[in-house]
Design an enzyme around this catalytic site. Structure first.
Site, short mmCIF file in Angstrom:
data_model
loop_
_atom_site.label_atom_id
_atom_site.label_comp_id
_atom_site.label_asym_id
_atom_site.label_seq_id
_atom_site.Cartn_x
_atom_site.Cartn_y
_atom_site.Cartn_z
N ASN A 11 0.86 -1.18 0.00
CA ASN A 11 0.00 0.00 0.00
C ASN A 11 0.90 1.24 0.00
O ASN A 11 1.52 1.56 1.01
CB ASN A 11 -0.88 -0.03 1.26
CG ASN A 11 -1.67 1.25 1.44
OD1 ASN A 11 -1.84 2.04 0.51
ND2 ASN A 11 -2.14 1.48 2.66
N LYS A 13 0.06 4.28 -0.19
CA LYS A 13 -0.60 5.46 0.40
C LYS A 13 -0.44 6.65 -0.55
O LYS A 13 -0.45 6.47 -1.76
CB LYS A 13 -0.04 5.75 1.80
CG LYS A 13 0.03 4.47 2.66
CD LYS A 13 0.27 4.76 4.10
CE LYS A 13 0.49 3.45 4.84
NZ LYS A 13 0.31 3.54 6.27
N HIS A 97 -9.46 1.08 5.04
CA HIS A 97 -8.18 1.26 5.72
C HIS A 97 -8.38 2.22 6.90
O HIS A 97 -9.14 3.18 6.80
CB HIS A 97 -7.14 1.82 4.74
CG HIS A 97 -5.75 1.77 5.29
ND1 HIS A 97 -5.29 2.67 6.20
CD2 HIS A 97 -4.73 0.90 5.05
CE1 HIS A 97 -4.04 2.37 6.51
NE2 HIS A 97 -3.67 1.29 5.84
N GLU A 99 -6.69 4.57 7.99
CA GLU A 99 -6.41 5.99 7.68
C GLU A 99 -7.61 6.63 7.01
O GLU A 99 -7.87 7.82 7.20
CB GLU A 99 -5.14 6.10 6.83
CG GLU A 99 -3.90 5.78 7.66
CD GLU A 99 -2.70 5.32 6.86
OE1 GLU A 99 -2.74 5.40 5.62
OE2 GLU A 99 -1.72 4.87 7.48
N GLU A 169 -5.31 -5.27 10.77
CA GLU A 169 -4.29 -4.23 10.95
C GLU A 169 -4.55 -3.49 12.27
O GLU A 169 -5.33 -2.52 12.30
CB GLU A 169 -4.36 -3.23 9.80
CG GLU A 169 -4.10 -3.83 8.44
CD GLU A 169 -3.49 -2.80 7.50
OE1 GLU A 169 -2.37 -3.02 7.05
OE2 GLU A 169 -4.14 -1.78 7.25
N GLY A 175 2.42 2.02 10.78
CA GLY A 175 3.34 3.15 10.63
C GLY A 175 4.07 3.54 11.90
O GLY A 175 4.65 4.61 11.99
N SER A 214 3.47 -2.36 10.26
CA SER A 214 4.93 -2.28 10.43
C SER A 214 5.64 -3.57 10.04
O SER A 214 6.61 -3.97 10.70
CB SER A 214 5.28 -1.86 11.86
OG SER A 214 4.80 -0.55 12.12
C1 PEP Z 1 -0.72 -0.02 5.99
O1 PEP Z 1 -0.67 1.07 5.46
O2 PEP Z 1 -1.69 -0.76 5.79
C2 PEP Z 1 0.37 -0.44 6.85
C3 PEP Z 1 0.30 -1.61 7.42
O3 PEP Z 1 1.42 0.46 7.00
P1 PEP Z 1 2.85 0.14 7.65
O4 PEP Z 1 3.35 -1.16 7.05
O5 PEP Z 1 3.70 1.30 7.29
O6 PEP Z 1 2.64 -0.02 9.13
#
Ligand code: PEP
Length: 253
Positions: A11, A13, A97, A99, A169, A175, A214
Site C-alpha cells: 500500500n 498510500k 483502511h 487511515e 491491521e 506506521g 509495520s
Molecule cells: C498499511 O498502510 O496498511 C500499513 C500496514 O502500513 P505500515 O506497514 O507502514 O505499518
C-alpha cells in the site's frame, strides 16, 4: 477469482507520481521475478494506476487500488467507481483502511457498500479491520474486530467469499514500527476466522486473512509463520524496492 495463495500487497498510500511509479516498478519487477507460490500486488495512488498497469503488463505482479466508491456511476464529484478500476486492469481494492476511517469518514456501513461494489465489478476487496490501542489494553480488541468483520461482510453471498480478503491491521501497529507479536496475530486471526465461519459456515474458509502493521524484512518470516496468516498488507516498507522484494520472498521453514 482468488486461488487461496498467500497475498503480499504493498500500500503506497499518498506517495509517488506516475513517472516515479514507472521508475520504481522498473526496479522492483526484476527483484521479484523468480518469486513463486504467492500473489504479489501493489496499490499506488489513483493517479498512478495507468502508469503502474503499463509497467506491470506481462508480469506476475497485480494492480490494486487504495479505495473505491460504492456507486458504479453518477453525480459523485471526485469519486472513482469499481468499473473504472476494473477497466484499468485493477484486481484488488483496499477498503476501510484505518487511515480512511480516521481522515475520510469511512464507516462500517460505507465499507460494506464498497465491498459489494467491488464484488459487482469482479474486484477482490481487501477489507481492513483492526482495533485502537485503547481497545486492546481494555480487553475489547476481539469484540471490536469481530464487529467490523461482521458488518463489512454481512451482505456477502457465500459464493463470493473466495473473492474476499480481510486484513487484520491493529491501528497501533500501522506506521509506528511496533509489530504485533506472532501470538497476538495468530490469536486475532483465529477470532476473525471463527467470526467468518460462525456467519457463513464452511464457505467462510475461502476468505484469505492477512496481517498488516509495520511489516519489514526483519519480521516477515516470523509473521508468515504465525498460524492463520495468509499474507501481509505492507505500507512503509513497500516503498523500498529491496525491502518489498524481500518481504515478497518470505521464507517459512
Ligand atoms: C498499511 O498502510 O496498511 C500499513 C500496514 O502500513 P505500515 O506497514 O507502514 O505499518
Amino acid at each position: 477469482m482468488t486461488d487461496g495463495r498467500p497475498l503480499i500487497l504493498g500500500n503506497w498510500k499518498m506517495h509517488r507520481t506516475p513517472s516515479e511509479t514507472t521508475a520504481f516498478l522498473g526496479d522492483l519487477l526484476p527483484r521479484v521475478q523468480g518469486v513463486t507460490g504467492r500473489d504479489i500486488a501493489v496499490a499506488p495512488p489513483y493517479t498512478c494506476l495507468a502508469a503502474a498497469g503499463e509497467a506491470l503488463r506481462g508480469s506476475a505482479v497485480s494492480l490494486a487500488a487504495q479505495d473505491v466508491f460504492w456507486e458504479d456511476q453518477g453525480a459523485y464529484t471526485g469519486a472513482i467507481s469499481a468499473p473504472m478500476l476494473q477497466d484499468l486492469g485493477v484486481r484488488y481494492v483496499i477498503v476501510g483502511h484505518s487511515e480512511r476511517r480516521q481522515h475520510q469518514g469511512e464507516t462500517d456501513h460505507t465499507v460494506r457498500l464498497k465491498v459489494q461494489a467491488a464484488l459487482r465489478a469482479d474486484l477482490v476487496p481487501v477489507v481492513c479491520v483492526g482495533e485502537q490501542e485503547t481497545a486492546r489494553v481494555s480487553g475489547r480488541a476481539d469484540t471490536v474486530v469481530r464487529g467490523q468483520v461482521l458488518r463489512a461482510l454481512e451482505e456477502t453471498a457465500p459464493g463470493d467469499l473466495r473473492n474476499i480478503v480481510v486484513a487484520y491491521e491493529p491501528i497501533w501497529a500501522i506506521g509506528t514500527g511496533r509489530t504485533a507479536t506472532p501470538s497476538d496475530i495468530a490469536g486475532m486471526h483465529a477470532v476473525i476466522r471463527s467470526e467468518i465461519e460462525r456467519v457463513f459456515g464452511g464457505p467462510g474458509a475461502a476468505v484469505r486473512v492477512l496481517y498488516g502493521g509495520s511489516v519489514t524484512p526483519a519480521t516477515i518470516d516470523v509473521i508468515m509463520a504465525a498460524p492463520g496468516v495468509q499474507g501481509v498488507l505492507v505500507g512503509g516498507a513497500s516503498l523500498r524496492a529491496a525491502d518489498f522484494a524481500r518481504i515478497a520472498a518470505y521464507r517459512v521453514d
